[in-house]
Scaffold this active site. Structure first.
Site, PDB file in Angstrom:
ATOM      1  N   CYS A 304      57.022  21.276  38.533  1.00 43.53           N
ATOM      2  CA  CYS A 304      55.645  20.776  38.357  1.00 43.53           C
ATOM      3  C   CYS A 304      55.251  21.075  36.919  1.00 43.53           C
ATOM      4  CB  CYS A 304      54.672  21.456  39.323  1.00 43.53           C
ATOM      5  SG  CYS A 304      55.297  21.662  40.995  1.00 43.53           S
ATOM      6  N   ALA A 305      55.796  20.312  35.980  1.00 47.35           N
ATOM      7  CA  ALA A 305      55.827  20.735  34.582  1.00 47.35           C
ATOM      8  C   ALA A 305      54.531  20.522  33.817  1.00 47.35           C
ATOM      9  CB  ALA A 305      56.966  20.032  33.855  1.00 47.35           C
ATOM     10  N   GLY A 308      52.708  21.328  30.463  1.00 49.29           N
ATOM     11  CA  GLY A 308      53.865  21.700  29.661  1.00 49.29           C
ATOM     12  C   GLY A 308      53.883  23.094  29.088  1.00 49.29           C
ATOM     13  N   GLU A 329      57.404  15.866  36.351  1.00 50.20           N
ATOM     14  CA  GLU A 329      55.947  15.758  36.477  1.00 50.20           C
ATOM     15  C   GLU A 329      55.619  14.415  37.116  1.00 50.20           C
ATOM     16  OE1 GLU A 329      52.152  15.783  36.782  1.00 50.20           O
ATOM     17  OE2 GLU A 329      53.209  17.616  36.178  1.00 50.20           O
ATOM     18  N   ASP A 362      58.289  12.660  41.682  1.00 52.40           N
ATOM     19  CA  ASP A 362      57.609  13.505  42.660  1.00 52.40           C
ATOM     20  C   ASP A 362      58.492  14.702  42.955  1.00 52.40           C
ATOM     21  OD1 ASP A 362      56.403  14.679  44.874  1.00 52.40           O
ATOM     22  OD2 ASP A 362      55.797  12.759  45.737  1.00 52.40           O
ATOM     23  N   ASP A 380      55.469  25.887  39.618  1.00 54.22           N
ATOM     24  CA  ASP A 380      54.115  26.262  39.201  1.00 54.22           C
ATOM     25  C   ASP A 380      53.172  25.314  39.923  1.00 54.22           C
ATOM     26  OD1 ASP A 380      51.906  27.286  37.874  1.00 54.22           O
ATOM     27  OD2 ASP A 380      52.198  26.002  36.124  1.00 54.22           O
ATOM     28  N   CYS A 433      48.093  29.888  39.842  1.00 52.20           N
ATOM     29  CA  CYS A 433      47.014  30.530  39.106  1.00 52.20           C
ATOM     30  C   CYS A 433      45.839  30.744  40.055  1.00 52.20           C
ATOM     31  CB  CYS A 433      46.602  29.678  37.911  1.00 52.20           C
ATOM     32  SG  CYS A 433      45.480  30.556  36.789  1.00 52.20           S
TER      33      CYS A 433
END
Length: 501
Positions: A304-305, A308, A329, A362, A380, A433
């Site tokens: 899930c870049a 970046g 992504e 995906d 992430d 996060c």
């Protein structure tokens, strides 16, 4: 620390003293500022843009440039706008009491003017007469003379009490969560969620959770420092220090900028360095440095870049390790951001005959399409962002409890895909996060159900500070949960998983 007064009105009379020692303007509304002062108008512009869906940190640099603010006024406008966004809940409670009506009955633009005025009176070192004068002038500029009279009356009432007196006036009694929500300006459901996270991750006990929660909420309302990362092999911490930053004690690749424009630093302009929270740096390093079994593919995956930031560190570390990197992504726009971020790494990788690919796809489909193809995989995952509220002041007002139900299935599917994509003996790092258990430990637990090929690795020993020591207060493990009020980072969560060889 409160921002200095930026009224730009030397010689203007200071006004008479009001009750409880607050300073009130002796001027009539007709005698006050006719137009908005540029810094305050810029702050107002940001609040209106945020109300229309903009992201404050992305929108405000353009607003500052458009209004041609010098560094002093830009600093004042930043504290005014971001401080107002953070404390919006508390100020709305004050405004409702001072105006004698609910905020829902006040025009949205006028309400933003009042919020800015309340922050100057209760959250900054702006003299009361300057705060009232300039707020009325702003109201006249953006909403007309009729609104300015109403704003003047509300500002006078707000100025009659100190902040502590307003806290006593508007904070409800008899309910800890409701009281903290108003006092620390968080939605009530977020306060409850953070309390549960402190308990769920073992950071607090029933006896200590109230004090820990207050410290965490206070941390959310304290502007985050500007953290920089020197991408390994592309830039050095010394280069950032020479440009005016201070070496981080938390991250071996980090630095902290006390002031100024990060974009003026050559390494950041060249994308060899970047603005990035130290917690984000540490988890990328942990995944890259934890040992894998011999023979696993020297091919890494960022599932899930976008946009970046972590890919930048992971790609640089992959280059140093002689590994290829695939960054996935799902959004084409965000994939373009990843490509831009990784350009310097891509150039070096090509010179080293290594592959670096940014793919619009995906992430939930990668595990099935490329089973056991990668040695290290970072997930992430998209999340509520409750761990980064100090950096994204408007996020607390946008997120809703229902977001957890929407994000949960996506987080689980992405982690399951990563577990399929990693080779036996390889590692998967799952990160969010957010400290919310529904996005962290519950996701990992559910993804591991009915699987006997995955083991959880104690990630704590791979979170090492700039001196090479294991970071303090990481809890009982095996996962890592960072906290703003403990580590000075965003509240990053990280679990390290190994597929059995």
């Amino acid at each position: 620390m409160p921002a200095p007064d930026s009224s730009r009105q030397p010689g203007r009379p200071r006004g008479r003293s009001g009750p409880r020692g607050s300073q009130r303007s002796a001027q009539k509304p007709s005698e006050r500022a006719k137009h908005a002062e540029p810094a305050r108008f810029a702050a107002y512009t940001l609040l209106r843009a945020v109300d229309d869906g903009a992201y404050a940190n992305l929108e405000f640099p353009a607003i500052i440039r458009r209004h041609r603010l010098d560094s002093r006024d830009a600093a004042f406008a930043t504290e005014l706008a971001f401080g107002t966004l953070r404390m919006q809940g508390f100020y709305d409670a004050v405004i409702e009491r001072a105006a004698g009506r609910p905020t829902s009955k006040i025009d949205a633009g006028v309400l933003d003017v009042l919020r800015l005025g309340a922050h100057q009176l209760l959250g900054m070192r702006v003299p009361a007469h300057a705060a009232a004068d300039q707020t009325v002038g702003l109201a006249r500029t953006v909403s007309g003379a009729g609104a300015s009279g109403f704003v003047n009356a509300v500002m006078r009432r707000v100025s009659e009490r100190t902040r502590d007196e307003w806290v006593s006036e508007v904070v409800p009694e008899g309910g800890a969560t409701a009281a903290l929500a108003v006092e620390y300006s968080h939605p009530e459901w977020v306060v409850s969620a953070l309390r549960g996270a402190l308990l769920g991750h073992g950071r607090a006990t029933a006896e200590t959770v109230d004090s820990e929660l207050r410290a965490l909420l206070e941390s959310d309302n304290t502007p985050a420092k500007v953290s920089l990362v020197a991408r390994p092999g592309l830039a050095t911490v010394d280069e950032l220090v020479d440009a005016g930053a201070t070496a981080s004690e938390t991250s071996p690749f980090g630095a902290v900028l006390d002031g100024g424009d990060p974009g003026a630093i050559p390494a950041i302009r060249d994308r060899r360095a970047a603005v990035q929270d130290e917690g984000s740096q540490l988890l990328a390093v942990a995944l890259a440095t934890a040992p894998v079994a011999d023979g696993v593919p020297r091919r890494w995956l960022d599932l899930c870049a976008g946009p970046g930031g972590k890919s930048g560190v992971l790609g640089a570390l992959a280059l140093e390790a002689g590994a290829d990197l695939v960054a996935v992504e799902v959004s084409e726009h965000r994939a373009d951001l990843v490509r831009s971020t990784l350009e310097p790494v891509a150039a070096r990788s090509a010179e080293a005959d290594l592959d670096l690919e940014v793919r619009t796809a995906d992430g939930r489909e990668i595990g099935e399409a490329e089973p056991a193809a990668y040695g290290r995989v970072l997930v992430d995952a998209p999340c509520t962002g409750l761990g980064a509220l100090r950096r994204r002041p408007e996020a607390r007002w946008r997120r809703q409890p229902g977001d957890l139900a929407q994000l949960g299935p996506l987080q689980r599917d992405l982690l399951r895909s990563a577990l399929d994509a990693v080779a036996p003996g390889g590692l998967v790092g799952y990160a969010t996060c957010s400290p919310h258990p529904a996005e962290t430990t519950f996701v990992v637990r559910d993804a591991l159900k009915k699987r006997d090929d995955i083991e959880v690795v104690d990630a704590r020993e791979y979170f090492r500070d700039a001196a090479g020591e294991v970071l303090h207060d990481l809890g009982d493990g095996p996962e890592v949960q960072l906290w703003p009020h403990v580590h000075g980072t965003d509240a990053m969560f990280f679990t390290l998983l190994r597929k059995k060889a």
